[in-house]
Motif scaffolding. Structure first.
Motif, PDB file in Angstrom:
ATOM      1  N   TRP A  26       0.820  -1.213   0.000  1.00 32.00           N
ATOM      2  CA  TRP A  26       0.000   0.000   0.000  1.00 32.00           C
ATOM      3  C   TRP A  26       0.855   1.265   0.000  1.00 32.00           C
ATOM      4  O   TRP A  26       0.497   2.269  -0.627  1.00 32.00           O
ATOM      5  CB  TRP A  26      -0.954  -0.003   1.190  1.00 32.00           C
ATOM      6  N   PHE A  27       2.007   1.214   0.672  1.00 34.89           N
ATOM      7  CA  PHE A  27       2.871   2.399   0.680  1.00 34.89           C
ATOM      8  C   PHE A  27       3.404   2.680  -0.720  1.00 34.89           C
ATOM      9  O   PHE A  27       3.330   3.810  -1.206  1.00 34.89           O
ATOM     10  CB  PHE A  27       4.046   2.209   1.648  1.00 34.89           C
ATOM     11  N   VAL A  28       3.925   1.653  -1.384  1.00 31.33           N
ATOM     12  CA  VAL A  28       4.488   1.850  -2.716  1.00 31.33           C
ATOM     13  C   VAL A  28       3.406   2.255  -3.709  1.00 31.33           C
ATOM     14  O   VAL A  28       3.604   3.162  -4.531  1.00 31.33           O
ATOM     15  CB  VAL A  28       5.227   0.584  -3.199  1.00 31.33           C
ATOM     16  N   LEU A  29       2.247   1.599  -3.632  1.00 33.33           N
ATOM     17  CA  LEU A  29       1.157   1.937  -4.552  1.00 33.33           C
ATOM     18  C   LEU A  29       0.735   3.394  -4.390  1.00 33.33           C
ATOM     19  O   LEU A  29       0.602   4.137  -5.377  1.00 33.33           O
ATOM     20  CB  LEU A  29      -0.037   1.023  -4.307  1.00 33.33           C
ATOM     21  N   ARG A  30       0.552   3.806  -3.137  1.00 36.06           N
ATOM     22  CA  ARG A  30       0.113   5.199  -2.911  1.00 36.06           C
ATOM     23  C   ARG A  30       1.217   6.183  -3.297  1.00 36.06           C
ATOM     24  O   ARG A  30       0.931   7.286  -3.787  1.00 36.06           O
ATOM     25  CB  ARG A  30      -0.278   5.380  -1.434  1.00 36.06           C
ATOM     26  N   HIS A  31       2.457   5.785  -3.116  1.00 34.74           N
ATOM     27  CA  HIS A  31       3.602   6.605  -3.511  1.00 34.74           C
ATOM     28  C   HIS A  31       3.564   6.859  -5.020  1.00 34.74           C
ATOM     29  O   HIS A  31       3.714   8.001  -5.484  1.00 34.74           O
ATOM     30  CB  HIS A  31       4.886   5.876  -3.118  1.00 34.74           C
ATOM     31  N   GLU A  58       2.659  11.750   1.184  1.00 35.30           N
ATOM     32  CA  GLU A  58       1.278  11.341   0.916  1.00 35.30           C
ATOM     33  C   GLU A  58       1.093   9.848   1.160  1.00 35.30           C
ATOM     34  O   GLU A  58       0.039   9.425   1.645  1.00 35.30           O
ATOM     35  CB  GLU A  58       0.895  11.710  -0.517  1.00 35.30           C
ATOM     36  N   ALA A  59       2.105   9.054   0.832  1.00 33.30           N
ATOM     37  CA  ALA A  59       2.004   7.608   1.047  1.00 33.30           C
ATOM     38  C   ALA A  59       1.963   7.280   2.533  1.00 33.30           C
ATOM     39  O   ALA A  59       1.164   6.441   2.976  1.00 33.30           O
ATOM     40  CB  ALA A  59       3.189   6.899   0.380  1.00 33.30           C
ATOM     41  N   ALA A  60       2.820   7.921   3.294  1.00 31.85           N
ATOM     42  CA  ALA A  60       2.848   7.672   4.740  1.00 31.85           C
ATOM     43  C   ALA A  60       1.534   8.082   5.391  1.00 31.85           C
ATOM     44  O   ALA A  60       0.983   7.362   6.237  1.00 31.85           O
ATOM     45  CB  ALA A  60       4.014   8.431   5.371  1.00 31.85           C
ATOM     46  N   ASP A  61       1.012   9.244   4.992  1.00 30.23           N
ATOM     47  CA  ASP A  61      -0.234   9.744   5.575  1.00 30.23           C
ATOM     48  C   ASP A  61      -1.417   8.868   5.175  1.00 30.23           C
ATOM     49  O   ASP A  61      -2.387   8.743   5.920  1.00 30.23           O
ATOM     50  CB  ASP A  61      -0.474  11.185   5.125  1.00 30.23           C
ATOM     51  N   VAL A  77       0.034  10.520   9.694  1.00 34.70           N
ATOM     52  CA  VAL A  77       1.336  10.731  10.334  1.00 34.70           C
ATOM     53  C   VAL A  77       1.211  11.302  11.744  1.00 34.70           C
ATOM     54  O   VAL A  77       1.854  10.813  12.686  1.00 34.70           O
ATOM     55  CB  VAL A  77       2.220  11.638   9.455  1.00 34.70           C
ATOM     56  N   ASP A  78       0.405  12.347  11.916  1.00 33.84           N
ATOM     57  CA  ASP A  78       0.274  12.971  13.240  1.00 33.84           C
ATOM     58  C   ASP A  78      -0.262  11.985  14.270  1.00 33.84           C
ATOM     59  O   ASP A  78       0.225  11.929  15.409  1.00 33.84           O
ATOM     60  CB  ASP A  78      -0.652  14.193  13.158  1.00 33.84           C
ATOM     61  N   ARG A  79      -1.270  11.207  13.862  1.00 28.06           N
ATOM     62  CA  ARG A  79      -1.858  10.256  14.798  1.00 28.06           C
ATOM     63  C   ARG A  79      -0.894   9.108  15.095  1.00 28.06           C
ATOM     64  O   ARG A  79      -0.834   8.597  16.220  1.00 28.06           O
ATOM     65  CB  ARG A  79      -3.178   9.730  14.242  1.00 28.06           C
ATOM     66  N   MET A  80      -0.117   8.717  14.091  1.00 30.43           N
ATOM     67  CA  MET A  80       0.884   7.668  14.299  1.00 30.43           C
ATOM     68  C   MET A  80       1.947   8.136  15.285  1.00 30.43           C
ATOM     69  O   MET A  80       2.325   7.406  16.209  1.00 30.43           O
ATOM     70  CB  MET A  80       1.532   7.309  12.946  1.00 30.43           C
ATOM     71  N   ASN A  81       2.412   9.356  15.096  1.00 28.42           N
ATOM     72  CA  ASN A  81       3.444   9.894  15.994  1.00 28.42           C
ATOM     73  C   ASN A  81       2.919  10.022  17.417  1.00 28.42           C
ATOM     74  O   ASN A  81       3.620   9.725  18.387  1.00 28.42           O
ATOM     75  CB  ASN A  81       3.921  11.263  15.487  1.00 28.42           C
ATOM     76  N   ASN A  82       1.672  10.459  17.531  1.00 34.78           N
ATOM     77  CA  ASN A  82       1.070  10.618  18.857  1.00 34.78           C
ATOM     78  C   ASN A  82       0.931   9.264  19.551  1.00 34.78           C
ATOM     79  O   ASN A  82       1.249   9.127  20.745  1.00 34.78           O
ATOM     80  CB  ASN A  82      -0.297  11.294  18.721  1.00 34.78           C
ATOM     81  N   PHE A  83       0.465   8.264  18.809  1.00 34.90           N
ATOM     82  CA  PHE A  83       0.315   6.917  19.370  1.00 34.90           C
ATOM     83  C   PHE A  83       1.676   6.375  19.803  1.00 34.90           C
ATOM     84  O   PHE A  83       1.807   5.793  20.893  1.00 34.90           O
ATOM     85  CB  PHE A  83      -0.307   5.990  18.318  1.00 34.90           C
ATOM     86  N   TYR A  84       2.675   6.592  18.994  1.00 38.83           N
ATOM     87  CA  TYR A  84       4.010   6.079  19.288  1.00 38.83           C
ATOM     88  C   TYR A  84       4.567   6.711  20.564  1.00 38.83           C
ATOM     89  O   TYR A  84       5.110   6.014  21.438  1.00 38.83           O
ATOM     90  CB  TYR A  84       4.945   6.365  18.110  1.00 38.83           C
ATOM     91  N   LEU A  85       4.425   8.018  20.690  1.00 40.17           N
ATOM     92  CA  LEU A  85       4.968   8.712  21.859  1.00 40.17           C
ATOM     93  C   LEU A  85       4.212   8.338  23.135  1.00 40.17           C
ATOM     94  O   LEU A  85       4.796   8.246  24.217  1.00 40.17           O
ATOM     95  CB  LEU A  85       4.914  10.225  21.645  1.00 40.17           C
ATOM     96  N   ARG A  86       2.907   8.112  23.007  1.00 39.55           N
ATOM     97  CA  ARG A  86       2.103   7.778  24.180  1.00 39.55           C
ATOM     98  C   ARG A  86       2.393   6.373  24.696  1.00 39.55           C
ATOM     99  O   ARG A  86       2.417   6.128  25.898  1.00 39.55           O
ATOM    100  CB  ARG A  86       0.602   7.888  23.868  1.00 39.55           C
ATOM    101  N   LYS A  87       2.636   5.438  23.791  1.00 47.44           N
ATOM    102  CA  LYS A  87       2.766   4.036  24.175  1.00 47.44           C
ATOM    103  C   LYS A  87       4.213   3.574  24.339  1.00 47.44           C
ATOM    104  O   LYS A  87       4.456   2.530  24.959  1.00 47.44           O
ATOM    105  CB  LYS A  87       2.070   3.139  23.136  1.00 47.44           C
TER     106      LYS A  87
END
Length: 369
Positions: A245-250, A286-289, A294-304
């Motif tokens: 999915w990352f490569v396709l969206r990229h 755009e692929a990562a998002d 991205v923001d929600r991923m970073n927030n989840f990572y920092l919280r957990k």
């Protein structure tokens, strides 16, 4: 051996040494313990001087055996004649391209298709002579593909050959945007990838999957056959749902922004390398998002951090509307732990192959070129 820049025949060389000692053929035969006929064959250059005979001649004529052997070797090379031209062509191609792998896959098939190997290589690269094949031309000649390494270029030409055989509607940017929205729903399901070929076709995008060549390290590519015919190529280098999915969206990002119209974009290790330019930065962002905001991923990572329970990862994936494997892929990258929850990185290639023809992995897509 070269005497005064002259290549001398072995028999003539031995004859000269015999004359210096005033020996006849019979004398030499007697000294060697062989027949006059055998000596005559050597002197008339009808019989090559073997290593053993060189040693024997060196003893009886008081010479160096290596000198005699060198005379024979230089004469053999001088009289061998030019090698078959196909040897030159094969080696020239093989120095640059993975020719044997290309033949193994049927991209170049000298057994069933007409033409010599050289002609088929030219047909593959859509040129009229080997000198026009990128990376085979004279060093002074430049081409639009100079920046694409040979193995990657061979893969790219194979993608193009398959894309040219496909019939799709005219490209519509709005339909591709709608396709990306549909992909956002499909990425939540393990088997969602099987719908990708149809959705891209409806948007006018030619979607081609070709197994990457060894050491090429290709993830995907974006180029245009003309202004209305974009092509997305994928190599499925990693058979994982997150990478797919990352490569396709990229690549979709490249198409949506009109990238790759003047020069094909070949993407290698898109998730592991920093952005090389503005176009790649846009596509990566755009692929990562798309995979995980991205923001929600970073927030989840920092919280957990540093503890990521599997149930929490699965719950977070449901909340952001994605497959758990896409979250796990991001976490593995951030943590540098590529063994973490690997079971969620499900394979998707077989699922995708149920809805499209893929070139490689033992299969060959037939093409005219």
């Amino acid at each position: 051996m070269s005497i005064a820049n002259e290549i001398i025949a072995p028999g003539d060389f031995i004859r000269r040494k015999m004359e210096e000692q005033d020996w006849t053929q019979s004398d030499l035969a007697f000294a060697l313990g062989t027949s006059t006929a055998a000596v005559n064959q050597i002197l008339s250059n009808k019989r090559a001087i073997s290593a053993g005979m060189a040693s024997a001649l060196a003893v009886v004529l008081e010479l160096d055996a290596k000198e005699i052997a060198k005379v024979q070797a230089e004469w053999d090379i001088e009289t061998a004649g030019a090698p078959d031209p196909s040897i030159t062509s094969r080696s020239k191609i093989l120095r640059q391209y993975p020719l044997r792998e290309m033949m193994k896959r049927g991209w170049i098939d000298t057994k069933y298709r007409e033409g010599t190997l050289e002609e088929q290589v030219c047909r593959f690269f859509n040129v009229s002579s080997l000198d026009e094949v990128p990376h085979l031309a004279h060093a002074a000649r430049k081409s639009r593909y100079d920046r694409v390494p040979p193995a990657q270029l061979a893969w790219l030409f194979r993608v193009e050959a398959i894309a040219l055989e496909m019939v799709t509607p005219r490209y519509n940017v709005e339909k591709l945007k709608a396709a990306v929205d549909e992909f956002a729903k499909l990425k939540t399901k393990t088997d969602g990838v099987r719908h990708v070929p149809r959705v891209l076709e409806e948007a006018g995008v030619r979607f081609v999957v070709v197994e990457g060549l060894p050491k090429a390290e290709i993830d995907g590519a974006c180029f245009w056959l003309d202004n209305a015919s974009p092509v997305i190529g994928m190599a499925m280098r990693y058979d994982r749902i997150d990478n797919f999915w990352f490569v396709l969206r990229h690549e979709c990002a490249h198409v949506l922004h009109g990238h790759g119209k003047n020069e094909a974009i070949v993407d290698c290790d898109v998730q592991g390398q920093p952005s090389r330019n503005v176009e790649e930065e846009i596509a990566n962002r755009e692929a990562a998002d798309f995979c995980v905001p991205v923001d929600r991923m970073n927030n989840f990572y920092l919280r957990k951090k540093p503890y990521f329970a599997e149930k929490e990862v699965e719950a977070f994936a449901r909340i952001v509307g994605t497959h758990p494997g896409l979250v796990v892929g991001q976490l593995q990258h951030k943590m540098g732990r590529y063994d973490f929850l690997r079971k969620h990185l499900v394979k998707v290639r077989d699922t995708l192959s149920s809805s499209m023809m893929m070139d490689g992995w033992g299969n060959l897509v037939p093409t005219e070129r």
